[in-house]
Design a protein around this motif. Structure first.
Motif, short mmCIF file in Angstrom:
data_model
loop_
_atom_site.label_atom_id
_atom_site.label_comp_id
_atom_site.label_asym_id
_atom_site.label_seq_id
_atom_site.Cartn_x
_atom_site.Cartn_y
_atom_site.Cartn_z
N VAL A 28 0.80 -1.23 0.00
CA VAL A 28 0.00 0.00 0.00
C VAL A 28 0.83 1.27 0.00
CG1 VAL A 28 -1.98 -1.12 1.10
CG2 VAL A 28 -0.19 -0.06 2.52
N THR A 29 2.14 1.17 -0.06
CA THR A 29 2.95 2.38 -0.07
C THR A 29 4.27 2.13 -0.79
OG1 THR A 29 3.90 4.14 1.30
CG2 THR A 29 4.04 1.89 2.15
N GLY A 30 4.79 3.17 -1.41
CA GLY A 30 6.06 3.08 -2.11
C GLY A 30 6.59 4.46 -2.41
N SER A 31 7.79 4.51 -2.97
CA SER A 31 8.39 5.81 -3.32
C SER A 31 8.96 5.75 -4.71
CB SER A 31 9.49 6.18 -2.31
OG SER A 31 10.57 5.26 -2.37
N ALA A 32 9.10 6.91 -5.31
CA ALA A 32 9.62 7.01 -6.67
C ALA A 32 10.36 8.32 -6.82
CB ALA A 32 8.49 6.92 -7.70
N ALA A 57 -9.19 6.71 -10.49
CA ALA A 57 -8.26 7.11 -9.45
C ALA A 57 -8.60 8.53 -9.01
CB ALA A 57 -6.83 7.05 -9.95
N VAL A 58 -8.68 8.73 -7.71
CA VAL A 58 -8.90 10.05 -7.15
C VAL A 58 -7.64 10.42 -6.38
CG1 VAL A 58 -10.29 11.43 -5.58
CG2 VAL A 58 -11.38 9.70 -7.01
N SER A 59 -6.98 11.48 -6.83
CA SER A 59 -5.71 11.88 -6.24
C SER A 59 -5.31 13.23 -6.81
CB SER A 59 -4.64 10.83 -6.57
OG SER A 59 -3.35 11.27 -6.17
N SER A 60 -4.49 13.94 -6.08
CA SER A 60 -3.93 15.18 -6.64
C SER A 60 -2.93 14.86 -7.75
CB SER A 60 -3.26 16.01 -5.55
OG SER A 60 -2.31 15.24 -4.85
N LEU A 61 -2.59 13.57 -7.91
CA LEU A 61 -1.75 13.12 -9.03
C LEU A 61 -2.59 12.70 -10.24
CD1 LEU A 61 0.80 10.83 -7.14
CD2 LEU A 61 1.24 13.13 -8.03
N GLU A 62 -3.87 12.98 -10.19
CA GLU A 62 -4.81 12.40 -11.16
C GLU A 62 -4.37 12.53 -12.61
OE1 GLU A 62 -9.56 12.93 -12.15
OE2 GLU A 62 -8.82 13.30 -10.12
N ALA A 129 5.53 18.21 -7.34
CA ALA A 129 6.32 18.60 -6.17
C ALA A 129 6.58 17.40 -5.28
CB ALA A 129 5.57 19.68 -5.40
N PRO A 130 7.72 17.35 -4.62
CA PRO A 130 7.99 16.24 -3.70
C PRO A 130 6.93 16.17 -2.60
CG PRO A 130 9.96 17.57 -4.06
CD PRO A 130 8.82 18.32 -4.68
N GLY A 131 6.65 14.96 -2.16
CA GLY A 131 5.66 14.79 -1.10
C GLY A 131 5.00 13.44 -1.17
N ARG A 132 4.10 13.19 -0.20
CA ARG A 132 3.36 11.94 -0.13
C ARG A 132 1.97 12.17 -0.73
NH1 ARG A 132 5.22 7.97 3.19
NH2 ARG A 132 3.13 7.33 3.79
N TYR A 133 1.59 11.29 -1.65
CA TYR A 133 0.33 11.46 -2.38
C TYR A 133 -0.53 10.22 -2.26
CZ TYR A 133 2.58 15.48 -4.64
OH TYR A 133 3.20 16.68 -4.90
N PRO A 134 -1.66 10.31 -1.58
CA PRO A 134 -2.61 9.19 -1.59
C PRO A 134 -3.23 9.04 -2.98
CG PRO A 134 -3.05 10.72 0.22
CD PRO A 134 -2.11 11.41 -0.71
N VAL A 135 -3.40 7.80 -3.40
CA VAL A 135 -4.10 7.49 -4.65
C VAL A 135 -5.24 6.54 -4.30
CG1 VAL A 135 -3.93 6.49 -6.96
CG2 VAL A 135 -1.96 7.73 -6.00
N SER A 149 -12.90 -0.12 -2.98
CA SER A 149 -11.85 0.89 -3.08
C SER A 149 -10.58 0.39 -2.40
CB SER A 149 -12.29 2.21 -2.45
OG SER A 149 -12.44 2.07 -1.05
N GLU A 150 -9.47 0.94 -2.82
CA GLU A 150 -8.19 0.73 -2.18
C GLU A 150 -7.42 2.04 -2.22
OE1 GLU A 150 -6.72 -1.78 -0.58
OE2 GLU A 150 -8.37 -3.22 -0.87
N CYS A 151 -6.54 2.24 -1.25
CA CYS A 151 -5.73 3.45 -1.23
C CYS A 151 -4.26 3.07 -1.21
CB CYS A 151 -6.06 4.31 0.00
SG CYS A 151 -5.12 5.86 0.06
N PHE A 152 -3.51 3.67 -2.13
CA PHE A 152 -2.06 3.50 -2.19
C PHE A 152 -1.42 4.86 -1.99
CE2 PHE A 152 2.09 3.26 -4.19
CZ PHE A 152 2.54 2.00 -3.82
N THR A 153 -0.37 4.93 -1.20
CA THR A 153 0.33 6.19 -0.97
C THR A 153 1.69 6.16 -1.64
OG1 THR A 153 -0.79 6.54 1.14
CG2 THR A 153 1.21 7.81 0.75
#
Length: 550
Positions: A28-32, A57-62, A129-135, A149-153
């Protein structure tokens, strides 16, 4: 009462089989890094048939997110004799592989009691921008009601992957494109589809493209022919030849525009021994005819006379277009030990004209290099040890259907971690190049007939499913990518991340980090088999990069 889905978030390294249970841990979480392509999956299951499910997908990364449906591909030959047991299963059946775009009006389907998954890709492209983004991945039924639903950060780090330095080729078979789509070679639709497939290749770190100056003499039955895709026009006037390069010029321009860095010219002699000439078509006395082929002695005076005129003309073309540092040549693919004398004979001839250019060939007998027959050998990954011990530079490698004991590979039946580990191996041994023969080989073995890759995934019962192609033919001339293609690209991104870390802390410390928790040093046959080890190791690399940049 609304029927709900059972869901689970998984890494990109999981393979979700319709007839199996999901017993492993969730992810449920990872980094890139800021310009990295990052993928994960959401598996889903229903107790009843449900169609037209919408997934979003609902996210500010949409704007950076793409969701595809992981399709199932049939395999009658998933596991070949002489293979090891580091596989997920050996039985024929349906294997997760193609990544289908989701048509909004159709949605996805949940089948009773079957696990399926969607593939979620995040491409920040250096613009986030760098940061943590829930998807949040949301599922809705045909009535618009939420059913799962599922949430990945995903954490985006404040650093970028460096440019890929590995030279990477996956052989593009343009005749397969023409045959499958029913196109005339060199028609405008043909050029458009070739462009689409090259564009997808480049997007996945394939930066060198097989360029068919003549119809490539690859995987062709002795005496057989593949559809002519020859880029160089030849005219024969008695014992004199003239050449036109307009099609090759268009190919180079197209590739350069799409981001191709290197062009590898197709082989000048036949596969498995260099005994004959490739099929070459020429205009003579106003008509086209085949002037060379299986009936031609590769070292005979007629063909060598032709090459003595063609190669200088090609070199002039290369220099005119300032391509001297972007071109690679081939003599013959996979010559065996008994072919050394013949290979030396033809390579000594081509060297008269190509001594300023890199010549690479897939071959695994170290004697070819020891005796100076080949400038850049490309040994199979299970035969690379003598080349490493001999200090061969630049070091290249390849694998195909024969590399199925201990080595990395990407067959349907193999865990995706076995696909992705190649990135760490290429880094540790400072490999300069990687070659594979099957980007889109949609033929039976020896090209005896075309196959439908949605039905036949093993080259007509010849190679383990997953060896012959990485992409499927999609509608409108667009390739359908496979999860194997995506996972291999993750391996290339791992390699780039390791290069970045090396620039910050040095190579010795990077290798120490990679091997700090393994029982024996990593080689091309010895490496951790665990999916979790690979995921954790990449996270450790990311943390080390971030710490070093503070």
């Amino acid at each position: 009462m609304t029927e709900l889905l059972e869901t689970k978030c998984l890494s990109s390294l999981a393979k979700v089989f319709a007839d199996d249970l999901l017993n492993g841990p969730g992810f449920v979480t990872g980094s890139a890094l800021s310009n990295e392509t990052y993928s994960f999956q959401v598996a889903y299951r229903s107790e009843m048939l449900m169609k037209s499910i919408q997934v979003k997908a609902v996210s500010s990364l949409e704007g950076c997110i793409t969701i595809r449906s992981v399709g199932l591909a049939p395999s009658e030959l998933p596991y070949n004799s002489g293979s090891d047991d580091h596989v997920l299963r050996k039985a024929p059946g349906l294997y997760p592989d193609p990544l289908y775009p989701i048509v909004p009006e159709d949605g996805i389907t949940a089948f009773p009691g079957q696990w399926r998954s969607v593939w979620v890709t995040v491409t920040p492209d250096g613009k986030v921008a760098p940061g943590r983004y829930p998807v949040d991945v949301l599922f809705e039924n045909a009535s618009g009601e939420p059913i799962g639903s599922e949430c990945f950060t995903l954490e985006i780090l404040d650093c970028a992957l460096p440019k890929q330095t590995l030279v990477h080729t996956e052989w593009l078979h343009t005749d397969c494109l023409a045959v499958y789509y029913g196109l005339e070679v060199f028609s405008e639709p043909y050029w458009q589809i070739v462009e689409s497939y090259i564009q997808t290749a480049v997007k996945h770190g394939i930066n060198m493209i097989l360029t068919p100056i003549f119809t490539p003499p690859l995987d062709t039955a002795i005496g057989g022919e593949r559809l002519t895709v020859q880029l160089v026009d030849v005219e024969k006037h008695s014992d004199k030849y003239s050449f036109r390069f307009e099609k090759l010029e268009r190919w180079i321009e197209m590739g350069s525009r799409l981001g191709v860095e290197y062009f590898e010219f197709s082989h000048l002699f036949t596969q498995w021994g260099a005994k004959h000439a490739p099929k070459i078509i020429a205009v003579e006395n106003g008509g086209e005819r085949k002037i060379f082929g299986w009936e031609t002695d590769s070292a005979g005076p007629e063909y060598l006379h032709f090459l003595s005129q063609f190669l200088p003309a090609l070199v002039d073309f290369i220099k005119k277009h300032a391509l001297e540092h972007r071109c690679y040549f081939h003599n013959s693919d996979e010559p065996r030990s008994g072919d050394l004398e013949q290979y030396i004979k033809v390579s000594q001839f081509t060297r008269l004209y190509l001594d300023k250019f890199p010549v690479i060939d897939a071959l695994s007998d170290y004697a070819y290099y020891e005796q100076g027959a080949v400038q850049i050998p490309v040994p199979a990954s299970n035969h690379i040890e003598p080349f490493i011990a001999g200090g061969v530079k630049p070091l290249w490698t390849y694998y195909c259907g024969a590399q199925r004991v201990k080595t990395s590979n990407r067959f349907f039946c193999m865990p995706s971690a076995r696909n992705r580990i190649i990135g760490i191996q290429l880094y540790k041994f400072d490999a300069a190049g990687f070659l594979h023969w099957g980007y889109n080989f949609w033929n039976a073995r020896y090209s005896k007939k075309p196959i439908n890759p949605f039905i036949n995934t093993d080259a007509d019962y010849a190679f383990s499913s997953g060896d012959a192609f990485l992409v499927y033919p999609g509608q409108g001339g667009q390739p359908i990518e496979s999860l194997r293609l995506e996972v291999f690209y993750e391996a290339l991104q791992d390699l780039r991340a390791l290069r970045l870390l090396e620039s910050l802390i040095g190579r010795e410390k990077v290798i120490a980090l990679l091997e700090e928790d393994v029982e024996q040093p990593i080689t091309f046959t010895e490496y951790p088999r665990s999916e979790q080890w690979l995921l954790n190791k990449r996270e450790s690399v990311n943390r080390a990069i971030a710490h070093s940049l503070q």
